[in-house]
Design a protein around this motif. Sequence first.
Motif, PDB file in Angstrom:
ATOM      1  N   ILE A 282       0.716  -1.144  -0.136  1.00  0.00           N
ATOM      2  CA  ILE A 282       0.018   0.122   0.022  1.00  0.00           C
ATOM      3  C   ILE A 282       0.804   1.269  -0.085  1.00  0.00           C
ATOM      4  CG2 ILE A 282      -1.855  -1.139   1.348  1.00  0.00           C
ATOM      5  CD1 ILE A 282      -1.093   0.434   3.804  1.00  0.00           C
ATOM      6  N   ASP A 283       0.208   2.378  -0.392  1.00  0.00           N
ATOM      7  CA  ASP A 283       0.908   3.643  -0.110  1.00  0.00           C
ATOM      8  C   ASP A 283       2.003   3.869  -1.148  1.00  0.00           C
ATOM      9  OD1 ASP A 283       1.901   6.216   0.317  1.00  0.00           O
ATOM     10  OD2 ASP A 283       1.855   5.902   2.567  1.00  0.00           O
ATOM     11  N   PHE A 284       1.658   4.416  -2.613  1.00  0.00           N
ATOM     12  CA  PHE A 284       2.634   4.558  -3.592  1.00  0.00           C
ATOM     13  C   PHE A 284       2.960   6.025  -3.912  1.00  0.00           C
ATOM     14  CE2 PHE A 284       0.212   0.633  -3.719  1.00  0.00           C
ATOM     15  CZ  PHE A 284       1.447  -0.331  -4.184  1.00  0.00           C
ATOM     16  N   GLN A 285       2.885   6.893  -2.711  1.00  0.00           N
ATOM     17  CA  GLN A 285       3.245   8.417  -2.979  1.00  0.00           C
ATOM     18  C   GLN A 285       4.452   8.451  -3.531  1.00  0.00           C
ATOM     19  OE1 GLN A 285       1.753   9.434   0.903  1.00  0.00           O
ATOM     20  NE2 GLN A 285       0.012  10.396  -0.123  1.00  0.00           N
ATOM     21  N   PHE A 286       5.493   7.668  -3.147  1.00  0.00           N
ATOM     22  CA  PHE A 286       6.939   7.896  -3.392  1.00  0.00           C
ATOM     23  C   PHE A 286       7.481   6.987  -4.257  1.00  0.00           C
ATOM     24  CE2 PHE A 286       7.060  10.824   0.309  1.00  0.00           C
ATOM     25  CZ  PHE A 286       7.766  11.657  -0.236  1.00  0.00           C
ATOM     26  N   SER A 287       6.504   6.373  -5.123  1.00  0.00           N
ATOM     27  CA  SER A 287       7.039   5.309  -6.086  1.00  0.00           C
ATOM     28  C   SER A 287       7.668   6.012  -7.341  1.00  0.00           C
ATOM     29  CB  SER A 287       5.905   4.776  -6.660  1.00  0.00           C
ATOM     30  OG  SER A 287       5.052   3.933  -5.664  1.00  0.00           O
ATOM     31  N   VAL A 288       8.751   5.621  -7.903  1.00  0.00           N
ATOM     32  CA  VAL A 288       9.841   6.203  -8.377  1.00  0.00           C
ATOM     33  C   VAL A 288      10.343   5.067  -9.633  1.00  0.00           C
ATOM     34  CG1 VAL A 288      11.733   5.673  -6.840  1.00  0.00           C
ATOM     35  CG2 VAL A 288      11.962   7.518  -8.326  1.00  0.00           C
ATOM     36  N   TRP A 289      10.764   5.648 -10.754  1.00  0.00           N
ATOM     37  CA  TRP A 289      11.406   4.811 -11.705  1.00  0.00           C
ATOM     38  C   TRP A 289      12.927   4.615 -11.208  1.00  0.00           C
ATOM     39  CZ3 TRP A 289      10.236   1.377 -15.113  1.00  0.00           C
ATOM     40  CH2 TRP A 289      10.983   0.829 -16.151  1.00  0.00           C
ATOM     41  N   ASN A 290      13.456   3.607 -11.054  1.00  0.00           N
ATOM     42  CA  ASN A 290      14.701   3.546 -10.273  1.00  0.00           C
ATOM     43  C   ASN A 290      15.302   1.841 -10.146  1.00  0.00           C
ATOM     44  OD1 ASN A 290      17.398   4.306  -8.516  1.00  0.00           O
ATOM     45  ND2 ASN A 290      16.609   6.089  -9.333  1.00  0.00           N
ATOM     46  N   SER A 291      16.342   1.952  -9.758  1.00  0.00           N
ATOM     47  CA  SER A 291      16.791   0.574  -9.409  1.00  0.00           C
ATOM     48  C   SER A 291      15.904  -0.093  -8.021  1.00  0.00           C
ATOM     49  CB  SER A 291      18.256   0.523  -8.844  1.00  0.00           C
ATOM     50  OG  SER A 291      18.515  -0.721  -8.367  1.00  0.00           O
ATOM     51  N   PRO A 292      15.685  -1.509  -8.365  1.00  0.00           N
ATOM     52  CA  PRO A 292      14.644  -2.119  -7.333  1.00  0.00           C
ATOM     53  C   PRO A 292      15.677  -2.283  -6.001  1.00  0.00           C
ATOM     54  CG  PRO A 292      15.413  -3.717  -9.025  1.00  0.00           C
ATOM     55  CD  PRO A 292      15.719  -2.220  -9.562  1.00  0.00           C
ATOM     56  N   ALA A 293      16.717  -1.848  -6.089  1.00  0.00           N
ATOM     57  CA  ALA A 293      17.763  -2.063  -4.995  1.00  0.00           C
ATOM     58  C   ALA A 293      17.560  -1.035  -3.755  1.00  0.00           C
ATOM     59  CB  ALA A 293      19.396  -1.820  -5.435  1.00  0.00           C
ATOM     60  N   ILE A 294      16.791   0.013  -4.392  1.00  0.00           N
ATOM     61  CA  ILE A 294      16.341   1.037  -3.375  1.00  0.00           C
ATOM     62  C   ILE A 294      15.471   0.548  -2.588  1.00  0.00           C
ATOM     63  CG2 ILE A 294      17.320   3.014  -4.760  1.00  0.00           C
ATOM     64  CD1 ILE A 294      14.076   3.972  -5.205  1.00  0.00           C
ATOM     65  N   ASP A 295      14.462  -0.213  -2.843  1.00  0.00           N
ATOM     66  CA  ASP A 295      13.414  -0.811  -2.073  1.00  0.00           C
ATOM     67  C   ASP A 295      14.054  -1.694  -1.145  1.00  0.00           C
ATOM     68  OD1 ASP A 295      11.115   0.425  -3.145  1.00  0.00           O
ATOM     69  OD2 ASP A 295      10.466  -0.952  -4.562  1.00  0.00           O
ATOM     70  N   LEU A 296      14.926  -2.461  -1.571  1.00  0.00           N
ATOM     71  CA  LEU A 296      15.589  -3.536  -0.770  1.00  0.00           C
ATOM     72  C   LEU A 296      16.372  -2.854   0.369  1.00  0.00           C
ATOM     73  CD1 LEU A 296      17.172  -6.005  -3.559  1.00  0.00           C
ATOM     74  CD2 LEU A 296      14.959  -6.348  -2.236  1.00  0.00           C
ATOM     75  N   HIS A 297      17.244  -1.852   0.116  1.00  0.00           N
ATOM     76  CA  HIS A 297      17.994  -1.285   1.285  1.00  0.00           C
ATOM     77  C   HIS A 297      16.813  -0.529   2.070  1.00  0.00           C
ATOM     78  CE1 HIS A 297      22.111  -1.543   0.454  1.00  0.00           C
ATOM     79  NE2 HIS A 297      21.734  -1.150  -1.057  1.00  0.00           N
ATOM     80  N   TYR A 298      15.876  -0.028   1.634  1.00  0.00           N
ATOM     81  CA  TYR A 298      14.860   0.758   2.563  1.00  0.00           C
ATOM     82  C   TYR A 298      14.139  -0.441   3.326  1.00  0.00           C
ATOM     83  CZ  TYR A 298      11.413   4.662   3.671  1.00  0.00           C
ATOM     84  OH  TYR A 298      10.642   5.505   4.187  1.00  0.00           O
ATOM     85  N   PHE A 299      13.595  -1.240   2.773  1.00  0.00           N
ATOM     86  CA  PHE A 299      12.838  -2.363   3.659  1.00  0.00           C
ATOM     87  C   PHE A 299      13.822  -3.014   4.571  1.00  0.00           C
ATOM     88  CE2 PHE A 299      12.034  -6.966   3.605  1.00  0.00           C
ATOM     89  CZ  PHE A 299      10.661  -7.021   4.319  1.00  0.00           C
ATOM     90  N   PHE A 300      15.080  -3.479   4.165  1.00  0.00           N
ATOM     91  CA  PHE A 300      15.991  -4.097   5.205  1.00  0.00           C
ATOM     92  C   PHE A 300      16.215  -3.207   6.193  1.00  0.00           C
ATOM     93  CE2 PHE A 300      18.231  -6.688   1.613  1.00  0.00           C
ATOM     94  CZ  PHE A 300      17.214  -7.518   1.291  1.00  0.00           C
ATOM     95  N   SER A 301      16.301  -1.877   6.034  1.00  0.00           N
ATOM     96  CA  SER A 301      16.722  -0.870   7.006  1.00  0.00           C
ATOM     97  C   SER A 301      15.672  -0.424   8.124  1.00  0.00           C
ATOM     98  CB  SER A 301      17.323   0.327   6.492  1.00  0.00           C
ATOM     99  OG  SER A 301      18.565   0.195   5.601  1.00  0.00           O
ATOM    100  N   THR A 302      14.373  -0.585   7.653  1.00  0.00           N
ATOM    101  CA  THR A 302      13.231   0.012   8.399  1.00  0.00           C
ATOM    102  C   THR A 302      12.264  -1.143   8.684  1.00  0.00           C
ATOM    103  OG1 THR A 302      11.962   0.457   6.303  1.00  0.00           O
ATOM    104  CG2 THR A 302      13.410   2.205   7.157  1.00  0.00           C
ATOM    105  N   ALA A 303      12.412  -2.210   8.089  1.00  0.00           N
ATOM    106  CA  ALA A 303      11.025  -3.104   8.440  1.00  0.00           C
ATOM    107  C   ALA A 303      11.575  -4.479   8.963  1.00  0.00           C
ATOM    108  CB  ALA A 303      10.215  -3.002   7.154  1.00  0.00           C
ATOM    109  N   MET A 304      12.642  -4.930   8.609  1.00  0.00           N
ATOM    110  CA  MET A 304      13.153  -6.310   8.780  1.00  0.00           C
ATOM    111  C   MET A 304      13.844  -6.460  10.115  1.00  0.00           C
ATOM    112  SD  MET A 304      15.505  -8.386   6.211  1.00  0.00           S
ATOM    113  CE  MET A 304      17.010  -7.625   6.529  1.00  0.00           C
ATOM    114  N   ASP A 305      13.694  -7.559  10.671  1.00  0.00           N
ATOM    115  CA  ASP A 305      14.268  -7.839  12.170  1.00  0.00           C
ATOM    116  C   ASP A 305      15.836  -7.538  12.178  1.00  0.00           C
ATOM    117  OD1 ASP A 305      14.330  -9.360  14.873  1.00  0.00           O
ATOM    118  OD2 ASP A 305      15.962 -10.374  13.547  1.00  0.00           O
TER     119      ASP A 305
END
Length: 418
Positions: A282-305
């Motif tokens: 959900i929440d696609f306000q900051f969706s951007v055309w870029n490398s999928p790696a930015i999603d991985l870094h952000y997710f690993f840093s903020t959501a993962m154990d």
Amino acid sequence: MSTEGTHPSPTWLTADYVEQKLRVYFKNNSLKLIKLQIKPASPKGKNYASVMNRISVEYTTTTDSKIKKVTSFLVKATFADKDPASELLSDYGIYTREMDIYERILPDLANMVKNEIGDSQKLFAATVDVDRSKESIIFEDLSLEEYKVASRLKKLDLEHTHLVLEKLANFHAAGAALAKRQPGIFEKNFDRGFFNKHTRGYESTMKNLLEALSRSLEFNQDLKQRYQAKIDRLVDHVMDYGEKSTSINPGDFVTLAHGDLWTTNIMFQYDGKGHPTNAILIDFQFSVWNSPAIDLHYFFSTAMDDNLRWNSQPELVQFYYYKLVESLKKLKYSGSVPSLFDFQLQFQRRAFYAVFSSLIFEPCMLYTGKEEASIAQGMSDSESGIRFRDSVFEAEHIRNKMFFTLPYLDQFGLLDTM
């Protein structure tokens, strides 16, 4: 219509307005709204980029005039014009972008994931209405299907993480394939993530929070000696480094990245034993055309154990990569697919994304204090703003986390001049 500690509901969100939208959605002009109840869907300060309300409705139709039907929807709208966040966020084009995504992009992606990749489970909330004049979106209330958000404080274990990475791989694969099938679909307004070449609206917020982090290091002489000078230097370069980390290089695999993938922007459905069975983005306000790696870094840093983050990142990137390649093949993607080696290098080149999400955003996401938490508080030089930012980093759980976060980032040279 409003509750203390929350943003007031929009004045235009009336019974007549909702009735009109539901008639179109259900394709039934005889629908008559009997009752409308509006409640905040998220407390003020827990959603930094929009106002969320849940509308509970009771209605009848001519065909079933004696039967009252009850359901609910979510309404997402912009901040009021007087809110300090309104101008900042409009410069990033987030409201227009998310309306485009829910109206034009997500229906196509959902069909591709279901019919071509073969994942029959829901990936997004269905769109009920997009109203550009009101800069608002109405979509289905996923709580009716018992979807829920995991704890932002406890974070996600390996079972949740694998599920999210699989869903994310489908999302990224479908976005890349859609761009090949509809050239230019992501050219307009999909180049403004948190770091971009057009606006630095978040600069004051990011600098202010880094300065608060630096002040908090005064409480520990070891951390102060090792890292305070590095954090102070980072204050002046955070935007430059951020833009560098999101620059697209020749040969990069790029797609539609979610852009803000943390715990609160993922909803899970569970079986009777408490195991997650599906995940919805959900929440696609900051969706951007870029490398999928930015999603991985952000997710690993903020959501993962944290233990997974410190010890399992390379293998989790590998897990995601194989899921991505599998989905791209099913979609008959016509572009170039990187090798695992090249993708790991691409992930490393985006590593500064882990710095800003770990040191700036994550502490705010984990905030449990009593000060008002908002974009305005991040930007403000007022006593209230400074007090909020200091309280973020003076919290014991954040101070303890920095014992691990700072050395982890520093070992990769991410706190040095880049």
